[in-house]
Design a protein around this motif. Structure first.
Motif, PDB file in Angstrom:
ATOM      1  N   ILE A   9       0.878  -1.256  -0.086  1.00  0.00           N
ATOM      2  CA  ILE A   9      -0.132  -0.132  -0.045  1.00  0.00           C
ATOM      3  C   ILE A   9       0.881   1.297  -0.070  1.00  0.00           C
ATOM      4  CG2 ILE A   9      -1.623   1.182   1.415  1.00  0.00           C
ATOM      5  CD1 ILE A   9      -2.702  -1.292   2.315  1.00  0.00           C
ATOM      6  N   GLY A  10       2.032   1.094   0.858  1.00  0.00           N
ATOM      7  CA  GLY A  10       2.798   2.292   0.796  1.00  0.00           C
ATOM      8  C   GLY A  10       3.527   2.648  -0.492  1.00  0.00           C
ATOM      9  N   PHE A  11       3.851   1.865  -1.283  1.00  0.00           N
ATOM     10  CA  PHE A  11       4.200   1.856  -2.691  1.00  0.00           C
ATOM     11  C   PHE A  11       3.197   2.407  -3.586  1.00  0.00           C
ATOM     12  CE2 PHE A  11       8.868   0.980  -3.328  1.00  0.00           C
ATOM     13  CZ  PHE A  11       9.276   0.788  -2.022  1.00  0.00           C
ATOM     14  N   THR A  12       1.982   1.897  -3.651  1.00  0.00           N
ATOM     15  CA  THR A  12       1.237   1.918  -4.558  1.00  0.00           C
ATOM     16  C   THR A  12       0.471   3.390  -4.289  1.00  0.00           C
ATOM     17  OG1 THR A  12      -0.401   0.730  -3.503  1.00  0.00           O
ATOM     18  CG2 THR A  12       0.560  -0.105  -5.522  1.00  0.00           C
ATOM     19  N   GLY A  13       0.573   3.904  -3.066  1.00  0.00           N
ATOM     20  CA  GLY A  13       0.047   5.172  -2.652  1.00  0.00           C
ATOM     21  C   GLY A  13       0.846   6.390  -3.083  1.00  0.00           C
ATOM     22  N   ILE A  14       2.049   6.156  -3.698  1.00  0.00           N
ATOM     23  CA  ILE A  14       3.096   7.211  -4.093  1.00  0.00           C
ATOM     24  C   ILE A  14       2.188   7.804  -5.406  1.00  0.00           C
ATOM     25  CG2 ILE A  14       5.392   7.846  -4.810  1.00  0.00           C
ATOM     26  CD1 ILE A  14       6.418   5.470  -3.278  1.00  0.00           C
ATOM     27  N   SER A  15       2.549   9.359  -5.241  1.00  0.00           N
ATOM     28  CA  SER A  15       1.991   9.898  -6.389  1.00  0.00           C
ATOM     29  C   SER A  15       2.719   9.538  -7.701  1.00  0.00           C
ATOM     30  CB  SER A  15       1.673  11.281  -6.291  1.00  0.00           C
ATOM     31  OG  SER A  15       1.791  11.987  -7.344  1.00  0.00           O
ATOM     32  N   PRO A  16       2.102   9.148  -8.810  1.00  0.00           N
ATOM     33  CA  PRO A  16       2.741   8.606  -9.986  1.00  0.00           C
ATOM     34  C   PRO A  16       3.667  10.025 -10.505  1.00  0.00           C
ATOM     35  CG  PRO A  16       0.522   8.062 -10.066  1.00  0.00           C
ATOM     36  CD  PRO A  16       0.602   8.930  -9.106  1.00  0.00           C
ATOM     37  N   SER A  17       2.902  11.279 -10.211  1.00  0.00           N
ATOM     38  CA  SER A  17       3.689  12.353 -10.804  1.00  0.00           C
ATOM     39  C   SER A  17       5.178  12.549 -10.022  1.00  0.00           C
ATOM     40  CB  SER A  17       2.696  13.568 -10.819  1.00  0.00           C
ATOM     41  OG  SER A  17       2.738  13.703  -9.238  1.00  0.00           O
ATOM     42  N   VAL A  18       5.215  12.168  -9.022  1.00  0.00           N
ATOM     43  CA  VAL A  18       6.439  12.241  -8.273  1.00  0.00           C
ATOM     44  C   VAL A  18       7.667  11.309  -9.022  1.00  0.00           C
ATOM     45  CG1 VAL A  18       7.916  11.765  -6.194  1.00  0.00           C
ATOM     46  CG2 VAL A  18       5.585  12.910  -6.080  1.00  0.00           C
ATOM     47  N   ILE A  19       7.108  10.326  -9.276  1.00  0.00           N
ATOM     48  CA  ILE A  19       7.979   9.213  -9.960  1.00  0.00           C
ATOM     49  C   ILE A  19       8.346   9.470 -11.203  1.00  0.00           C
ATOM     50  CG2 ILE A  19       8.228   6.695 -10.840  1.00  0.00           C
ATOM     51  CD1 ILE A  19       7.757   7.332  -7.520  1.00  0.00           C
ATOM     52  N   GLU A  20       7.146  10.326 -12.050  1.00  0.00           N
ATOM     53  CA  GLU A  20       7.723  10.628 -13.530  1.00  0.00           C
ATOM     54  C   GLU A  20       8.664  11.645 -13.458  1.00  0.00           C
ATOM     55  OE1 GLU A  20       4.124  11.459 -15.916  1.00  0.00           O
ATOM     56  OE2 GLU A  20       5.289  12.970 -17.131  1.00  0.00           O
ATOM     57  N   ARG A  36      18.011   4.427  -7.788  1.00  0.00           N
ATOM     58  CA  ARG A  36      18.194   5.522  -7.035  1.00  0.00           C
ATOM     59  C   ARG A  36      16.675   5.846  -6.736  1.00  0.00           C
ATOM     60  NH1 ARG A  36      22.695   8.952  -7.019  1.00  0.00           N
ATOM     61  NH2 ARG A  36      22.476  10.739  -5.691  1.00  0.00           N
ATOM     62  N   ILE A  37      15.778   5.897  -7.671  1.00  0.00           N
ATOM     63  CA  ILE A  37      14.262   6.146  -7.261  1.00  0.00           C
ATOM     64  C   ILE A  37      13.798   5.323  -6.115  1.00  0.00           C
ATOM     65  CG2 ILE A  37      11.933   6.341  -8.309  1.00  0.00           C
ATOM     66  CD1 ILE A  37      13.096   6.993 -10.896  1.00  0.00           C
ATOM     67  N   LEU A  38      14.067   3.941  -6.336  1.00  0.00           N
ATOM     68  CA  LEU A  38      13.512   3.213  -5.275  1.00  0.00           C
ATOM     69  C   LEU A  38      14.403   3.589  -3.825  1.00  0.00           C
ATOM     70  CD1 LEU A  38      12.120   0.415  -4.663  1.00  0.00           C
ATOM     71  CD2 LEU A  38      14.445  -0.693  -4.836  1.00  0.00           C
ATOM     72  N   PHE A  39      15.292   3.870  -3.902  1.00  0.00           N
ATOM     73  CA  PHE A  39      15.949   4.100  -2.459  1.00  0.00           C
ATOM     74  C   PHE A  39      15.901   5.402  -1.833  1.00  0.00           C
ATOM     75  CE2 PHE A  39      18.152  -0.037  -3.643  1.00  0.00           C
ATOM     76  CZ  PHE A  39      17.745  -0.815  -2.478  1.00  0.00           C
ATOM     77  N   THR A  40      16.014   6.355  -2.781  1.00  0.00           N
ATOM     78  CA  THR A  40      15.941   7.709  -2.321  1.00  0.00           C
ATOM     79  C   THR A  40      14.325   8.371  -2.083  1.00  0.00           C
ATOM     80  OG1 THR A  40      16.441   9.009  -4.456  1.00  0.00           O
ATOM     81  CG2 THR A  40      18.112   7.955  -2.859  1.00  0.00           C
ATOM     82  N   VAL A  41      13.291   7.689  -3.128  1.00  0.00           N
ATOM     83  CA  VAL A  41      12.119   8.292  -3.253  1.00  0.00           C
ATOM     84  C   VAL A  41      11.166   7.370  -2.672  1.00  0.00           C
ATOM     85  CG1 VAL A  41      10.592   9.343  -4.821  1.00  0.00           C
ATOM     86  CG2 VAL A  41      12.834   9.717  -5.189  1.00  0.00           C
ATOM     87  N   GLU A  42      11.147   6.243  -3.273  1.00  0.00           N
ATOM     88  CA  GLU A  42       9.871   5.395  -2.967  1.00  0.00           C
ATOM     89  C   GLU A  42      10.094   4.833  -1.570  1.00  0.00           C
ATOM     90  OE1 GLU A  42       8.464   3.034  -6.964  1.00  0.00           O
ATOM     91  OE2 GLU A  42      10.375   3.011  -6.679  1.00  0.00           O
ATOM     92  N   PHE A  43      11.091   4.338  -0.997  1.00  0.00           N
ATOM     93  CA  PHE A  43      11.301   3.869   0.117  1.00  0.00           C
ATOM     94  C   PHE A  43      11.083   4.932   1.272  1.00  0.00           C
ATOM     95  CE2 PHE A  43      13.048  -0.363  -0.720  1.00  0.00           C
ATOM     96  CZ  PHE A  43      12.287  -1.038   0.030  1.00  0.00           C
ATOM     97  N   PRO A  44      11.570   6.043   1.248  1.00  0.00           N
ATOM     98  CA  PRO A  44      11.207   6.947   2.138  1.00  0.00           C
ATOM     99  C   PRO A  44       9.610   7.433   2.058  1.00  0.00           C
ATOM    100  CG  PRO A  44      13.260   7.808   1.109  1.00  0.00           C
ATOM    101  CD  PRO A  44      12.496   6.496   0.234  1.00  0.00           C
ATOM    102  N   LEU A  45       9.160   7.429   0.983  1.00  0.00           N
ATOM    103  CA  LEU A  45       7.773   8.002   0.844  1.00  0.00           C
ATOM    104  C   LEU A  45       6.754   6.923   1.349  1.00  0.00           C
ATOM    105  CD1 LEU A  45       7.521   9.888  -2.350  1.00  0.00           C
ATOM    106  CD2 LEU A  45       7.539  10.948   0.139  1.00  0.00           C
ATOM    107  N   ALA A  46       7.216   5.584   1.131  1.00  0.00           N
ATOM    108  CA  ALA A  46       6.354   4.394   1.516  1.00  0.00           C
ATOM    109  C   ALA A  46       6.735   4.080   3.173  1.00  0.00           C
ATOM    110  CB  ALA A  46       6.860   3.133   0.787  1.00  0.00           C
ATOM    111  N   PHE A  47       7.722   4.707   3.719  1.00  0.00           N
ATOM    112  CA  PHE A  47       8.150   4.364   5.148  1.00  0.00           C
ATOM    113  C   PHE A  47       7.021   4.257   6.250  1.00  0.00           C
ATOM    114  CE2 PHE A  47      10.369   4.979   9.125  1.00  0.00           C
ATOM    115  CZ  PHE A  47      11.159   3.852   9.203  1.00  0.00           C
ATOM    116  N   PRO A  48       6.277   5.327   6.244  1.00  0.00           N
ATOM    117  CA  PRO A  48       5.476   5.424   7.134  1.00  0.00           C
ATOM    118  C   PRO A  48       4.181   4.584   7.123  1.00  0.00           C
ATOM    119  CG  PRO A  48       5.434   7.649   5.966  1.00  0.00           C
ATOM    120  CD  PRO A  48       6.083   6.631   5.324  1.00  0.00           C
TER     121      PRO A  48
END
Lengths: 213, 347
Positions: A103-114, A125-137
């Motif tokens: 849920i944490g990963f699918t909840g990340i706004s696609p625009s942030v990834i784009e 790099r996206i996985l470790f510096t963007v996705e994991f921190p954002l899915a962390f909560p």
């Protein structure tokens, strides 16, 4: 009653401490294994949504089976003691961590990834510096749920000879002694609450950006 | 003096068909973008404008055809390295919510392993450029900024490693009208100052004509016209473009055409009594100068305030009245020819 509890504790310090440490040891081991396996699986589920339903379904079913039943069913296969206890409890820890990671990963706004891709960040790099921190909560929420469940259920591990605070509960029932029973039960409760509080503090510290406004 | 500008981007027969769809999203686009051009891509949703843009930085891969970036086929470049040379700004902004403003802007410089001092200096410089002083904004998180401020940071982040080409996908689409105007004006200023090549997608005709020195009009995956705002208004290439601009009345035309489009050679030496206007000002400002001053000519100046030409009232008047043949040379435009042909067929 309090006198008798204190009397038991002072006379059986070593037994009690040993039980607490074993209990913590089992729980930490189980949650760690749970994180190492369920977090990557959760990420995979989020990335490949086709995988998501069967995997999550499987673990949800596993969770429905009572831990004690798993412990006993597994006894002929992997015997008694620490290993089967850890195995059964790990199954219990999986679903909460896996589903929350997903849920944490699918909840990340696609625009942030784009935006990240557009800037030339590699998938790694996206996985470790963007996705994991954002899915962390969400991930740590799953870990909290799993930890509390595991600590409570680890009391059952004593039934197959894995030790821990469950042993005090069994002894308390056999003697029978309300004092020993309480020492075991209350200690388990305190451990559960302590784990939850520690993880909650960690969560808050690492997600400062969510508490700004 | 004719300056030969370099080709920044070249599209050769670019086509895109998404899987499970019946028609091409973009079909057979061949255009050239010169360095320093501010190109706006105008179209309705489904026209293929965003698809065209996203093929440039390979967010989408073209089905066939090639795009050349300074002469190099982009398919042959390592995609991440290539993207770092191109700024990318999207409508949803996409700032990293868990990073401060400074860390957001530093994203690409960090990947490129710039030194800490260089990154800090660059962050300050960019915050200054987009009008948000570092002192009060550097340490904020995106959620502490307004939508307009967030997009300024989005712009700063996209420019961090000084890319020559910028891709902007409706960047001001979700921003309120007043803030949008400010951002448009600042983008024009920044583009002038840094001479970036910009591809800017929009569905707002005024935004397209105000910002672009050339406009690509797209419909049904095809480029309908790729020309200056002036030529699109006064010489629409086909029926579609003609209808698109037909709704633009005189007042609207004045707001989207720049003084330089109506400029004529100087007929005398200007002096202190003359009224001056910058060549990048819009014609509505020219009109109000005419009325305010009562002069018969207004002198047009370049960026260094040097007179480069004049606009005479009579020519100005004629330019606006003539809907069909409004060019200064008075040439017939294609739409009137087409209407003529239609009339002939139906009679």
């Amino acid at each position: 009653m309090i006198d008798r509890i204190l009397e038991y504790l002072s006379e059986n310090q070593d037994v009690y401490l040993n039980a607490v440490l074993t209990h913590i040891g089992i729980s930490v081991a189980v949650v760690t294994i749970g994180i190492l396996i369920a977090v990557p699986l959760g990420v995979l589920c989020a990335k490949f949504l086709k995988l998501s339903q069967p995997v999550q379904g499987l673990f949800n079913i596993l969770r429905l089976i009572p831990s004690l039943a798993i412990l006993i069913v597994m006894m002929p296969v992997i015997g008694t003691g620490l290993a089967p206890a850890i195995f059964a409890l790990t199954l219990l820890a999986f679903p909460a961590i896996l589903i929350n990671t997903s849920i944490g990963f699918t909840g990340i706004s696609p625009s942030v990834i784009e935006a990240a891709r557009g800037m030339g960040m590699s998938p790694r790099r996206i996985l470790f510096t963007v996705e994991f921190p954002l899915a962390f909560p969400m991930i740590i929420t799953g870990i909290r749920t799993a930890a509390v469940e595991v600590i409570a259920s680890a009391a059952l591990a004593a039934y197959i000879g894995a030790g821990g605070l469950g042993e005090l509960i069994i002894i308390g029932l056999q003697v029978p002694s309300t004092a020993i029973l309480l020492v075991g039960g209350v200690s388990v409760a305190i451990l559960s609450i302590a784990a939850d509080v520690i993880l909650a503090i960690t969560q808050k510290r690492l997600t400062r950006h969510l508490w700004l406004n | 003096m004719i300056s030969v500008s370099k080709t920044a981007l070249e599209f050769k027969n670019i086509r895109k068909r998404f899987s499970h769809t019946e028609a091409d999203a973009v079909s057979d686009v061949s255009i050239t973008v010169n360095e320093g051009d501010f190109i706006t891509i105008l179209g309705t949703s489904g026209s293929g404008k965003t698809t065209l843009l996203k093929m440039v930085n390979r967010i989408y891969e073209s089905t066939s055809g090639d795009i050349y970036f300074y002469g190099e086929n982009i398919k042959k470049l390592k995609v991440e390295d290539y993207r770092r040379k191109i700024g990318y700004v999207i409508q949803q902004i996409g700032l990293f919510p868990h990073m401060t403003v400074a860390d957001n802007i530093a994203t690409v410089p960090k990947i490129l392993r710039w030194s800490k001092e260089r990154i800090n200096a660059r962050v300050e410089e960019l915050l200054e450029l987009v009008g948000l002083p570092g002192e009060s904004y550097r340490k904020r998180y995106p959620s502490q900024l307004s939508g307009g401020q967030q997009q300024r940071i989005g712009l700063a982040r996209a420019m961090a490693a000084d890319p020559q080409v910028m891709l902007m996908d409706e960047p001001f689409g979700a921003i309120d009208a007043i803030t949008r105007q400010n951002l448009q004006d600042e983008l024009i200023r920044i583009q002038k100052k840094l001479n970036k090549t910009i591809l800017f997608v929009t569905h707002d005709i005024h935004e397209a004509f105000k910002l672009g020195n050339k406009v690509i009009i797209m419909d049904q995956g095809k480029v309908q016209q790729y020309d200056t705002p002036f030529n699109i208004l006064f010489h629409p290439a086909n029926e579609f473009v003609a209808q698109l601009v037909a709704s633009e009345n005189i007042i609207n035309r004045l707001k989207i055409l720049k003084a330089e489009t109506a400029v004529q050679p100087l007929t005398r030496t200007p002096d202190d009594t003359d009224i001056y206007i910058g060549k990048d000002e819009f014609l509505d400002s020219v009109l109000s100068k005419f009325f305010e001053s009562g002069m018969k000519t207004i002198i047009v100046t370049d960026a260094d305030s040097k007179p480069v030409g004049e606009i005479a009232w009579d020519q100005f008047n004629q330019l606006l009245r003539s809907k069909d043949s409004g060019s200064p040379t008075g040439s017939q435009n294609r739409i009137s020819e087409k209407v003529g042909i239609h009339a002939a067929i139906h009679s």
